[in-house]
Design an enzyme around this catalytic site. Sequence first.
Site, PDB file in Angstrom:
ATOM      1  CG  HIS A 103      -1.719  -1.366   1.216  1.00 39.16           C
ATOM      2  ND1 HIS A 103      -2.712  -1.728   0.332  1.00 39.16           N
ATOM      3  CD2 HIS A 103      -1.535  -2.431   2.042  1.00 39.16           C
ATOM      4  CE1 HIS A 103      -3.126  -2.972   0.609  1.00 39.16           C
ATOM      5  NE2 HIS A 103      -2.431  -3.421   1.639  1.00 39.16           N
ATOM      6  CD  GLU A 140      -1.833  -3.824   4.973  1.00 41.27           C
ATOM      7  OE1 GLU A 140      -1.252  -4.752   4.382  1.00 41.27           O
ATOM      8  OE2 GLU A 140      -3.043  -3.563   4.807  1.00 41.27           O
ATOM      9  CG  HIS A 196       0.831  -6.872   2.274  1.00 41.18           C
ATOM     10  ND1 HIS A 196       0.026  -5.870   1.776  1.00 41.18           N
ATOM     11  CD2 HIS A 196       1.618  -7.272   1.239  1.00 41.18           C
ATOM     12  CE1 HIS A 196       0.314  -5.666   0.502  1.00 41.18           C
ATOM     13  NE2 HIS A 196       1.279  -6.504   0.151  1.00 41.18           N
ATOM     14  CD  GLU A 278      -1.479 -10.185   4.458  1.00 38.76           C
ATOM     15  OE1 GLU A 278      -1.396  -9.305   5.336  1.00 38.76           O
ATOM     16  OE2 GLU A 278      -2.091 -10.024   3.393  1.00 38.76           O
TER      17      GLU A 278
END
Length: 315
Positions: A103, A140, A196, A278
């Site tokens: 992101h 995040e 992430h 993640e």
Amino acid sequence: MSYTGPDFDDPQPRRSRRGPLTVALAALVPGALLGWVVYEAVGGGPDGEDRTASPAPAPHTAAVSSAPAGSPRDDGKVSASPSARPDASGPLKGKVVVVDPGHNPGNFRHTAEINRQVDIGTNHKECDTTGTSTNDGYTEARFTLDLAHRLRTLLERQGATVKLTHDGDSPPWGPCVDERARIGNTAHADAAISLHADGSAAGNRGFHVILPGSVHAGAADTRGIVGPSHDLGARVAGNYLRETGEPPSNYLGEGTGLVTRTDLGGLNLSTVPKVFIECGNMRDSKDAALLTSGAWRQQAARGISEGIVSFLRDS
């Protein structure tokens, strides 16, 4: 990141419809990951160092204070200043690693741009998403950028050349998922990783590493990277578990910490060994307390770095 975002089809981890290959892998991978952790901790590591003379180290534990999760503690932080020169004498001299902070903190201000469709080989999806956050608002995108800076510093100390897909406000949004893959391909990276944190339901805890599945459609052809990416992912998962003590996901991967997917543009379009990680679930209070700790993020960076170093030394 939330699995309802654009580069992610909603996975259904508890489906019972599996082919014979999937069942075989599910049976083999837990033992493989456990075996890797024991192998690395006890001896016979990639550098050939005999580690049997000393006991295996216990997982590092972060000193998590009582500060609210929305106020991330930057204890042990690594400066977000421009990259230092790689250590010319390090064991990874000549190796290139692309680190992709998931992101972008600026995506919230560029919704039109990130919502446009891009080709990921198998279909079209939105360029990028804003990502998730803790319940107290720690995003995040902020987490992944901080972790990327820490990881870059550790890898450069080993002699690697490290390229980030974005840094600070450059670019101010994105880049799109296809461009993130292209950056690694253009750099001829020896390894690439996308960082992430998940946005699943409270009570869902743990990390998982996402591996590319075999895809041959449109611009996507992962057949040449599936094997080395699996090796990279297993090493990252084993070292991450050992360094952080964070358990493998209890809601995806059937306890292995490894998940294979074919719906991610960042993996589908990669021509170099690449995985996603993640690091935990931002919506779970226990994981959020870790993810917002600077000391713990340093441990996470160390675990990821050691996995990448192990992979590159043996490749």
